[in-house]
Design a protein around this motif. Structure first.
Motif, PDB file in Angstrom:
ATOM      1  N   VAL A  90       0.803  -1.120  -0.059  1.00  0.00           N
ATOM      2  CA  VAL A  90      -0.087  -0.056   0.062  1.00  0.00           C
ATOM      3  C   VAL A  90       0.994   1.380   0.028  1.00  0.00           C
ATOM      4  O   VAL A  90       0.754   2.046  -0.772  1.00  0.00           O
ATOM      5  CB  VAL A  90      -1.141  -0.036   1.234  1.00  0.00           C
ATOM      6  CG1 VAL A  90      -1.886   1.337   1.096  1.00  0.00           C
ATOM      7  CG2 VAL A  90      -1.823  -1.172   1.187  1.00  0.00           C
ATOM      8  N   LEU A 106      -9.524   5.264  -2.176  1.00  0.00           N
ATOM      9  CA  LEU A 106      -9.758   3.919  -1.164  1.00  0.00           C
ATOM     10  C   LEU A 106     -11.204   3.254  -1.018  1.00  0.00           C
ATOM     11  O   LEU A 106     -12.155   4.095  -0.865  1.00  0.00           O
ATOM     12  CB  LEU A 106      -9.242   4.679   0.420  1.00  0.00           C
ATOM     13  CG  LEU A 106      -8.016   5.445   0.497  1.00  0.00           C
ATOM     14  CD1 LEU A 106      -7.936   5.763   1.782  1.00  0.00           C
ATOM     15  CD2 LEU A 106      -6.805   4.709  -0.341  1.00  0.00           C
ATOM     16  N   LEU A 114     -11.633   3.996   6.477  1.00  0.00           N
ATOM     17  CA  LEU A 114     -11.008   4.729   5.333  1.00  0.00           C
ATOM     18  C   LEU A 114     -10.535   6.096   5.645  1.00  0.00           C
ATOM     19  O   LEU A 114      -9.424   6.430   5.284  1.00  0.00           O
ATOM     20  CB  LEU A 114     -12.269   4.686   4.091  1.00  0.00           C
ATOM     21  CG  LEU A 114     -12.582   3.549   3.610  1.00  0.00           C
ATOM     22  CD1 LEU A 114     -13.535   3.874   2.676  1.00  0.00           C
ATOM     23  CD2 LEU A 114     -11.489   2.569   3.021  1.00  0.00           C
ATOM     24  N   ALA A 117      -7.237   5.304   7.203  1.00  0.00           N
ATOM     25  CA  ALA A 117      -5.995   4.888   6.475  1.00  0.00           C
ATOM     26  C   ALA A 117      -5.694   5.888   5.537  1.00  0.00           C
ATOM     27  O   ALA A 117      -4.712   6.283   5.051  1.00  0.00           O
ATOM     28  CB  ALA A 117      -6.970   3.923   5.424  1.00  0.00           C
ATOM     29  N   ALA A 118      -6.618   6.907   5.417  1.00  0.00           N
ATOM     30  CA  ALA A 118      -6.389   8.120   4.491  1.00  0.00           C
ATOM     31  C   ALA A 118      -5.403   9.118   5.101  1.00  0.00           C
ATOM     32  O   ALA A 118      -4.315   9.508   4.801  1.00  0.00           O
ATOM     33  CB  ALA A 118      -7.544   8.871   4.014  1.00  0.00           C
ATOM     34  N   VAL A 130      -5.835  12.010  -1.952  1.00  0.00           N
ATOM     35  CA  VAL A 130      -6.798  10.846  -1.884  1.00  0.00           C
ATOM     36  C   VAL A 130      -8.260  11.437  -2.526  1.00  0.00           C
ATOM     37  O   VAL A 130      -8.852  12.554  -1.802  1.00  0.00           O
ATOM     38  CB  VAL A 130      -7.077  10.410  -0.361  1.00  0.00           C
ATOM     39  CG1 VAL A 130      -8.274   9.478  -0.187  1.00  0.00           C
ATOM     40  CG2 VAL A 130      -5.731   9.981   0.196  1.00  0.00           C
ATOM     41  N   ARG A 133     -13.036   8.339  -0.836  1.00  0.00           N
ATOM     42  CA  ARG A 133     -13.031   7.096  -0.015  1.00  0.00           C
ATOM     43  C   ARG A 133     -14.582   6.623  -0.316  1.00  0.00           C
ATOM     44  O   ARG A 133     -15.463   7.292   0.035  1.00  0.00           O
ATOM     45  CB  ARG A 133     -12.911   7.461   1.447  1.00  0.00           C
ATOM     46  CG  ARG A 133     -11.548   8.474   1.628  1.00  0.00           C
ATOM     47  CD  ARG A 133     -11.459   8.627   3.184  1.00  0.00           C
ATOM     48  NE  ARG A 133     -12.470   9.283   3.738  1.00  0.00           N
ATOM     49  CZ  ARG A 133     -12.570  10.784   3.884  1.00  0.00           C
ATOM     50  NH1 ARG A 133     -11.697  11.495   3.318  1.00  0.00           N
ATOM     51  NH2 ARG A 133     -13.688  11.139   4.498  1.00  0.00           N
ATOM     52  N   PHE A 163      -7.157   1.583  -4.169  1.00  0.00           N
ATOM     53  CA  PHE A 163      -6.695   0.421  -3.333  1.00  0.00           C
ATOM     54  C   PHE A 163      -8.146  -0.376  -2.901  1.00  0.00           C
ATOM     55  O   PHE A 163      -9.276   0.185  -2.516  1.00  0.00           O
ATOM     56  CB  PHE A 163      -5.927   0.873  -2.066  1.00  0.00           C
ATOM     57  CG  PHE A 163      -4.811   1.503  -2.383  1.00  0.00           C
ATOM     58  CD1 PHE A 163      -3.514   0.556  -2.675  1.00  0.00           C
ATOM     59  CD2 PHE A 163      -4.695   2.821  -2.359  1.00  0.00           C
ATOM     60  CE1 PHE A 163      -2.350   1.022  -2.968  1.00  0.00           C
ATOM     61  CE2 PHE A 163      -3.194   3.204  -2.696  1.00  0.00           C
ATOM     62  CZ  PHE A 163      -2.161   2.371  -3.030  1.00  0.00           C
ATOM     63  N   LEU A 194      -5.774  -1.332   4.283  1.00  0.00           N
ATOM     64  CA  LEU A 194      -6.140  -0.271   4.835  1.00  0.00           C
ATOM     65  C   LEU A 194      -6.668  -0.508   6.223  1.00  0.00           C
ATOM     66  O   LEU A 194      -6.281   0.573   6.991  1.00  0.00           O
ATOM     67  CB  LEU A 194      -7.202   0.280   3.874  1.00  0.00           C
ATOM     68  CG  LEU A 194      -7.167   0.410   2.506  1.00  0.00           C
ATOM     69  CD1 LEU A 194      -8.223   1.088   1.740  1.00  0.00           C
ATOM     70  CD2 LEU A 194      -5.899   1.413   2.167  1.00  0.00           C
TER      71      LEU A 194
END
Length: 261
Positions: A90, A106, A114, A117-118, A130, A133, A163, A194
């Protein structure tokens, strides 16, 4: 290296990490999409059971080995490949995207995961954009109208790398459809990658992974869900080991499908 699943043959098309990264970088630079799958023993079990999953794998452009048993089998066959876990890819893939100014999307389990993860990705990869999401609703079917809607949303966001953290076979099926609906987007199926970044799931410590015991860590963390899965994985290992030995002695190539385009 390839793995036989009945009459189906799944090729590891990217045996080395360096080759994978170079191929992805070239495709991003050309504005060319792709579907990246990270095959493991559980996938080989599911491929035996599902024609739809086999069709999804046929649409994958890039296939890597995500699991020590597959690496061991490749060595037994005399055609070794590197271990390339989806979760480990990733950040490197995000770095490639940031270096080329490519926005990412994502797609995963929950909006909270999400978001986490972002934030984690943007903190680790300066300049990463990004663009979207997307947390599909419960009961999401990637082969249905909901899958098409997700892919259209990814394309409309301007993302060129997505992803997919939906688990198998959903993420691979969605990536396969993405090659038709959003052909300029690269789709990377990365499992729990993620969730690990967001802290929604705890990954095995590095020492456990270095001992090739991540499967045991995961099984003990969720035995109800994973004991039966890993039992099925263990059951197919002897057959694949015998096939690998036959390949080492000199395989006789049979007609069959491959997970590469």
């Amino acid at each position: 290296m390839y793995f036989e699943v009945g009459e189906y043959r799944l090729a590891i098309t990217m045996p080395r990490r360096a080759g994978l990264m170079a191929e992805v970088a070239e495709r991003l630079a050309r504005g060319e999409g792709f579907a990246l799958a990270t095959v493991n023993l559980d996938h080989l079990v599911k491929l035996r059971q599902s024609a739809a999953f086999r069709r999804a794998y046929d649409a994958q452009d890039l296939v890597v080995a995500d699991g020590n048993p597959l690496v061991w089998l490749s060595k037994l066959a005399g055609d070794p490949v590197e271990l390339i876990p989806g979760a480990d890819m990733v950040v490197p893939l995000a770095e490639l995207a940031a270096a080329q100014g490519v926005p990412v999307a994502l797609v995963g389990s929950t909006e909270a995961a999400l978001q986490g993860a972002a934030e984690a990705l943007c903190a680790r990869v300066p300049g990463l954009q990004v663009a979207a999401r997307i947390a599909p609703p419960m009961g999401f079917e990637p082969a249905g109208p909901g899958g098409a809607a997700v892919l259209r949303e990814v394309a409309a966001s301007g993302a060129r790398l997505a992803f997919l953290a939906l688990g198998a076979p959903k993420q691979e099926v969605l990536a396969a459809r993405g090659r038709e609906i959003a052909p300029g987007v690269g789709f990377a199926s990365i499992g729990a990658g993620l969730d690990f970044l967001a802290g929604a799931q705890q990954r095995a410590p590095k020492i456990v992974r270095s001992l090739a015991l991540e499967w045991l860590w995961r099984m003990l963390s969720n035995p109800r869900r994973l004991v039966a899965r890993y039992a099925l994985c263990a059951a197919i290992l002897p057959g694949h080991a015998l096939t690998a030995l036959r390949h080492r002695r000199g395989p006789s190539l049979r007609p069959g499908s491959s997970g590469s385009r």
